[in-house]
Design an enzyme around this catalytic site. Structure first.
Site, PDB file in Angstrom:
ATOM      1  N   CYS A 116      48.581 134.283   9.910  1.00 30.67           N
ATOM      2  CA  CYS A 116      47.185 133.842   9.964  1.00 30.67           C
ATOM      3  C   CYS A 116      46.431 134.119   8.657  1.00 30.67           C
ATOM      4  CB  CYS A 116      46.476 134.487  11.150  1.00 30.67           C
ATOM      5  SG  CYS A 116      46.435 136.303  11.109  1.00 30.67           S
ATOM      6  N   HIS A 118      43.321 138.906  13.491  1.00 26.41           N
ATOM      7  CA  HIS A 118      43.485 137.465  13.294  1.00 26.41           C
ATOM      8  C   HIS A 118      42.463 136.954  12.290  1.00 26.41           C
ATOM      9  CE1 HIS A 118      45.192 133.633  14.310  1.00 26.41           C
ATOM     10  NE2 HIS A 118      44.006 133.113  14.598  1.00 26.41           N
ATOM     11  N   ASN A 165      44.194 127.491  12.162  1.00 23.93           N
ATOM     12  CA  ASN A 165      44.796 128.803  11.939  1.00 23.93           C
ATOM     13  C   ASN A 165      46.284 128.764  12.215  1.00 23.93           C
ATOM     14  OD1 ASN A 165      44.169 130.433  15.107  1.00 23.93           O
ATOM     15  ND2 ASN A 165      44.304 128.277  14.695  1.00 23.93           N
TER      16      ASN A 165
END
Length: 259
Positions: free
Chosen positions: A175, A221, A233
């Site tokens: 990510c 994240h 993402n």
């Protein structure tokens, strides 16, 4: 004289009768005092005897080879014990886990094949106007101007690209590696981890104030906001790089603006 003798005899008989009476009464009373009870009961007599006394005892004959079924033929519902339920639940969980592992293994094999192809291919010129990944997909060069709209347009072309933990190139990224790579193409250097990316630039108060090109990040994240409550993402080894809603964040996040 004779009548006198007759009267005397009658008197003697009467006296004997009286003595007998008095002798019987005490004997009866003595018997009663000893606990002896004498009773009598009369029953009506029947002149006609009852018939068919065995009418309820009649039987029915059956053939020797008649099939009356057995307990195996009974349709009795089966109720599982708690142990059986636990065993079934464990088996189902094991099957689901095996399916997940198989999917992850397939994704890992695909990434490995892509990396092997990449290592065998020649390096492209970094100054060219376009690049190619190991899968042969052409990547458009970022726009000359470092605007947020240009950054979002550039980022969204990577939908479907593989997820690789620790990676930060189109051949595989996680990510924060994805976010770092996209911003680097526009001359913006970002930290490597999502937790560090949650502190860059200027803070944005809420998602209502967010603009396309903002970074959404927390300790676990990171993603690039593209507007309308959506982000792009790198998600996981199975899904790869995707556009999805804000529910991809399981906890609070920071909104940071660097463009």
């Amino acid at each position: 004289m004779k009548s006198t003798r007759t009267v005397s005899m009658l008197a003697a008989v009467a006296a004997v009768a009286c003595m007998t009476t008095f002798a019987v009464v005490p004997a009866a009373q003595a018997a009663d005092q000893a606990g002896t009870v004498t009773s009598s009961r009369s029953f009506p007599s029947y002149s006609v005897a009852r018939k068919d006394l065995t009418v309820e005892a009649t039987s029915t004959s059956a053939e020797a080879d008649s099939n009356w079924g057995s307990t195996e033929n009974l349709n009795v519902p089966h109720t599982q014990s708690q142990a059986e339920k636990d065993a079934a639940a464990a088996e189902k969980a094991a099957q689901e886990q095996a399916a997940r592992e198989q999917a992850e293994a397939a994704a890992a094999a695909s990434r490995s094949a892509e990396r092997q192809t990449l290592s065998q291919s020649s390096d492209s010129d970094s100054s060219a106007s376009s690049d190619s990944t190991s899968s042969g997909t052409t990547i458009s060069a970022p726009a000359a101007n470092a605007s947020a709209d240009a950054l979002v347009a550039y980022a969204t072309q990577f939908v479907g690209y593989p997820y690789v933990s620790g990676g930060n190139t189109p051949n595989g990224w996680d990510c924060s590696g994805f976010v770092q790579y996209v911003f680097a193409q526009f001359g913006i250097s970002l930290p490597r981890t999502s937790g560090e990316q949650a502190t860059v630039g200027t803070a944005v108060a809420s998602i209502a104030d967010a603009k396309p090109g903002d970074i959404l990040a927390n300790g676990t994240h990171a993603a690039i906001y593209i507007g309308n409550g959506l982000v792009i993402n790198a998600m996981n080894p199975v899904q790869g790089t995707q556009i999805c809603g804000l529910s991809v964040f399981y906890s609070s996040y920071s909104i940071r603006r660097v463009l």
